[in-house]
Design a protein around this motif. Structure first.
Motif, PDB file in Angstrom:
ATOM      1  N   THR A  17       0.832  -1.194   0.000  1.00 52.30           N
ATOM      2  CA  THR A  17       0.000   0.000   0.000  1.00 52.30           C
ATOM      3  C   THR A  17       0.870   1.249   0.000  1.00 52.30           C
ATOM      4  OG1 THR A  17      -0.197  -0.357   2.392  1.00 52.30           O
ATOM      5  CG2 THR A  17      -2.104  -0.921   1.023  1.00 52.30           C
ATOM      6  N   ALA A  18       0.392   2.290  -0.675  1.00 55.28           N
ATOM      7  CA  ALA A  18       1.173   3.519  -0.807  1.00 55.28           C
ATOM      8  C   ALA A  18       1.395   4.197   0.538  1.00 55.28           C
ATOM      9  CB  ALA A  18       0.474   4.470  -1.783  1.00 55.28           C
ATOM     10  N   HIS A  19       0.421   4.098   1.468  1.00 54.47           N
ATOM     11  CA  HIS A  19       0.580   4.797   2.732  1.00 54.47           C
ATOM     12  C   HIS A  19       1.700   4.199   3.585  1.00 54.47           C
ATOM     13  CE1 HIS A  19      -2.047   1.643   4.631  1.00 54.47           C
ATOM     14  NE2 HIS A  19      -1.339   1.968   5.699  1.00 54.47           N
ATOM     15  N   CYS A  20       2.187   3.011   3.215  1.00 50.49           N
ATOM     16  CA  CYS A  20       3.350   2.449   3.905  1.00 50.49           C
ATOM     17  C   CYS A  20       4.570   3.357   3.774  1.00 50.49           C
ATOM     18  CB  CYS A  20       3.685   1.077   3.329  1.00 50.49           C
ATOM     19  SG  CYS A  20       2.495  -0.212   3.721  1.00 50.49           S
ATOM     20  N   PHE A  21       4.616   4.153   2.712  1.00 51.36           N
ATOM     21  CA  PHE A  21       5.781   4.989   2.448  1.00 51.36           C
ATOM     22  C   PHE A  21       5.464   6.480   2.592  1.00 51.36           C
ATOM     23  CE2 PHE A  21       6.047   1.040   0.100  1.00 51.36           C
ATOM     24  CZ  PHE A  21       7.268   0.549   0.540  1.00 51.36           C
ATOM     25  N   LEU A  22       4.313   6.792   3.198  1.00 49.23           N
ATOM     26  CA  LEU A  22       3.936   8.181   3.399  1.00 49.23           C
ATOM     27  C   LEU A  22       4.866   8.825   4.432  1.00 49.23           C
ATOM     28  CD1 LEU A  22       1.829  10.395   2.705  1.00 49.23           C
ATOM     29  CD2 LEU A  22       0.487   9.564   4.663  1.00 49.23           C
ATOM     30  N   ASN A  23       5.487   9.942   4.058  1.00 47.97           N
ATOM     31  CA  ASN A  23       6.436  10.660   4.920  1.00 47.97           C
ATOM     32  C   ASN A  23       7.614   9.788   5.347  1.00 47.97           C
ATOM     33  OD1 ASN A  23       4.763  12.974   4.881  1.00 47.97           O
ATOM     34  ND2 ASN A  23       3.509  12.103   6.530  1.00 47.97           N
ATOM     35  N   LYS A  24       7.961   8.834   4.496  1.00 47.56           N
ATOM     36  CA  LYS A  24       9.099   7.959   4.745  1.00 47.56           C
ATOM     37  C   LYS A  24       9.979   7.923   3.505  1.00 47.56           C
ATOM     38  CE  LYS A  24       6.805   5.016   8.129  1.00 47.56           C
ATOM     39  NZ  LYS A  24       5.603   5.866   8.228  1.00 47.56           N
ATOM     40  N   HIS A  26      11.766   6.935   0.191  1.00 47.71           N
ATOM     41  CA  HIS A  26      11.429   6.180  -1.014  1.00 47.71           C
ATOM     42  C   HIS A  26      12.681   5.581  -1.644  1.00 47.71           C
ATOM     43  CE1 HIS A  26       7.163   7.875  -1.981  1.00 47.71           C
ATOM     44  NE2 HIS A  26       7.340   7.623  -0.690  1.00 47.71           N
ATOM     45  N   ALA A  27      13.793   5.621  -0.921  1.00 52.45           N
ATOM     46  CA  ALA A  27      15.036   5.060  -1.437  1.00 52.45           C
ATOM     47  C   ALA A  27      15.033   3.547  -1.235  1.00 52.45           C
ATOM     48  CB  ALA A  27      16.231   5.678  -0.717  1.00 52.45           C
ATOM     49  N   PRO A  28      15.090   2.763  -2.316  1.00 52.57           N
ATOM     50  CA  PRO A  28      15.048   1.301  -2.163  1.00 52.57           C
ATOM     51  C   PRO A  28      16.134   0.752  -1.249  1.00 52.57           C
ATOM     52  CG  PRO A  28      14.775   1.928  -4.470  1.00 52.57           C
ATOM     53  CD  PRO A  28      15.160   3.179  -3.730  1.00 52.57           C
ATOM     54  N   ALA A  29      17.303   1.416  -1.228  1.00 52.57           N
ATOM     55  CA  ALA A  29      18.403   0.921  -0.401  1.00 52.57           C
ATOM     56  C   ALA A  29      18.097   0.984   1.086  1.00 52.57           C
ATOM     57  CB  ALA A  29      19.673   1.715  -0.708  1.00 52.57           C
ATOM     58  N   ASP A  30      17.074   1.739   1.475  1.00 54.32           N
ATOM     59  CA  ASP A  30      16.719   1.850   2.888  1.00 54.32           C
ATOM     60  C   ASP A  30      15.880   0.678   3.382  1.00 54.32           C
ATOM     61  OD1 ASP A  30      18.076   4.192   2.960  1.00 54.32           O
ATOM     62  OD2 ASP A  30      16.319   5.499   3.087  1.00 54.32           O
ATOM     63  N   TYR A  31      15.529  -0.237   2.491  1.00 54.44           N
ATOM     64  CA  TYR A  31      14.624  -1.325   2.857  1.00 54.44           C
ATOM     65  C   TYR A  31      15.194  -2.678   2.454  1.00 54.44           C
ATOM     66  CZ  TYR A  31      11.342   2.543   3.254  1.00 54.44           C
ATOM     67  OH  TYR A  31      10.747   3.720   3.594  1.00 54.44           O
ATOM     68  N   VAL A  57       5.129   4.321  -6.162  1.00 55.64           N
ATOM     69  CA  VAL A  57       3.847   4.659  -5.537  1.00 55.64           C
ATOM     70  C   VAL A  57       2.880   5.137  -6.617  1.00 55.64           C
ATOM     71  CG1 VAL A  57       2.724   6.266  -3.938  1.00 55.64           C
ATOM     72  CG2 VAL A  57       4.890   5.184  -3.308  1.00 55.64           C
ATOM     73  N   HIS A  58       1.624   4.745  -6.524  1.00 49.30           N
ATOM     74  CA  HIS A  58       0.647   5.165  -7.526  1.00 49.30           C
ATOM     75  C   HIS A  58       0.597   6.693  -7.601  1.00 49.30           C
ATOM     76  CE1 HIS A  58      -3.064   5.577  -9.811  1.00 49.30           C
ATOM     77  NE2 HIS A  58      -2.974   4.284 -10.104  1.00 49.30           N
ATOM     78  N   PRO A  59       0.624   7.256  -8.803  1.00 53.24           N
ATOM     79  CA  PRO A  59       0.685   8.726  -8.926  1.00 53.24           C
ATOM     80  C   PRO A  59      -0.549   9.448  -8.394  1.00 53.24           C
ATOM     81  CG  PRO A  59       0.326   7.695 -11.069  1.00 53.24           C
ATOM     82  CD  PRO A  59       0.667   6.593 -10.119  1.00 53.24           C
ATOM     83  N   ASP A  60      -1.664   8.752  -8.235  1.00 55.90           N
ATOM     84  CA  ASP A  60      -2.891   9.403  -7.755  1.00 55.90           C
ATOM     85  C   ASP A  60      -3.141   9.187  -6.270  1.00 55.90           C
ATOM     86  OD1 ASP A  60      -3.442  10.352 -10.291  1.00 55.90           O
ATOM     87  OD2 ASP A  60      -4.655   8.613 -10.839  1.00 55.90           O
ATOM     88  N   PHE A 265      11.653  -4.418   6.015  1.00 57.15           N
ATOM     89  CA  PHE A 265      12.394  -3.897   7.148  1.00 57.15           C
ATOM     90  C   PHE A 265      13.132  -2.634   6.738  1.00 57.15           C
ATOM     91  CE2 PHE A 265      11.619  -8.121   8.526  1.00 57.15           C
ATOM     92  CZ  PHE A 265      11.614  -8.075   9.913  1.00 57.15           C
ATOM     93  N   ALA A 266      13.022  -1.590   7.552  1.00 53.84           N
ATOM     94  CA  ALA A 266      13.800  -0.377   7.313  1.00 53.84           C
ATOM     95  C   ALA A 266      15.220  -0.615   7.809  1.00 53.84           C
ATOM     96  CB  ALA A 266      13.178   0.801   8.038  1.00 53.84           C
TER      97      ALA A 266
END
Length: 275
Positions: A17-24, A26-31, A57-60, A265-266
């Protein structure tokens, strides 16, 4: 730090879900992606840790209303080897009609109630639920929410729950799967998106309706370049238990519980906890 859940849909791609990455980040290396376990912090010979190549993340997402287009796609750096413990979920067709008498299941490592955490050894939880018509779901939410006009169940969402047993998603189940037993296969019909606090009586949980986004999912898979395998970090085959570094946040698996398992995992920010 356990961040969120997702579902493997082929050897290279996952849905969340997109909200998993809200205000977090988006760098793949962080996960890091963890597949093939049924206990949250326990590694076995079936466990695989995989690096991410892309987070899309979905653009909408939330452009029109809260939790709208709540879906994201994750690309692995390398295809994972499919086994009896790690297998992709089936996607629904774009126009699939879902009847109310389907056998459907939710799965995750979230809280058991608003004041009850999952206890060690943090075994995967699952529950059978029924699909609920969006119109009836909105009637129930209007009785509780003063801002029900903005927080309502839209066409790209669906509801599910069990009024008799109180089974529903709770804190920590974000991004988790809703799968239904169709004649040909278990099909991923929803991703855990939002809902009311999980006190009794439980209200239906709201999921991202996967078949609403099937065309977008297939487009992303078709047009996104494959990752460069030479740049992938080393894949780890763990043999030691994972150490809990925070609260038991969200996680996901599908039915049967040893199939399609995935955790995120972050790697950097210990404050990255999800609902």
């Amino acid at each position: 730090m356990h961040v969120c859940g997702a579902v493997l849909i082929d050897p290279l791609w996952l849905l969340s879900t997109a909200h998993c990455f809200l205000n977090k980040s988006h760098a793949p290396a962080d996960y890091q992606v963890l597949l093939g376990s049924t206990q949250l912090y326990q590694r076995t010979q079936h466990t695989r840790e995989m690096p991410l190549s892309r987070i899309i993340v979905h653009p909408d997402f939330e452009k029109r209303h809260p939790f709208g287009s709540d879906i994201a796609m994750l690309q692995l750096h390398l295809p994972v080897n499919l086994t009896s413990s790690i297998a992709p979920a089936c996607l629904p067709s774009p126009g699939m009609q879902l009847s109310g008498n389907l056998s459907c299941w939710i799965t995750g490592w979230g809280m058991l109630s608003e004041d009850k955490h999952l206890h060690s050894p943090f075994r995967l939880q699952e529950g059978k639920v029924n699909l609920v018509e969006n119109e009836f779901c909105n009637v129930l939410y209007r009785q509780r929410l003063s801002n029900s006009r903005s927080h309502s169940v839209r066409e790209e969402m669906l509801c599910a729950g069990d009024f008799s047993t109180g089974r529903a998603i709770c804190r920590g189940d974000s991004g988790g799967p809703l799968v239904c037993d169709l004649p040909t296969a278990w099909v991923l019909v929803g991703l855990a998106s939002w809902g009311l606090d999980c006190w009794h009586p439980v209200y239906p949980s709201v999921f991202t309706r996967v078949n609403y986004f099937t065309d977008w999912i297939n487009k992303i898979r078709r047009l996104t370049p494959p990752p460069d395998p030479t740049s992938a970090p080393q894949i780890r085959v763990p043999h030691q238990p994972l150490q809990a570094t925070g609260s038991s946040a969200s996680g996901t698996a599908l039915v049967p519980p040893q199939t399609w398992l995935l955790l995120l995992f972050a790697l950097r920010d210990s404050r990255q906890a999800l609902r």
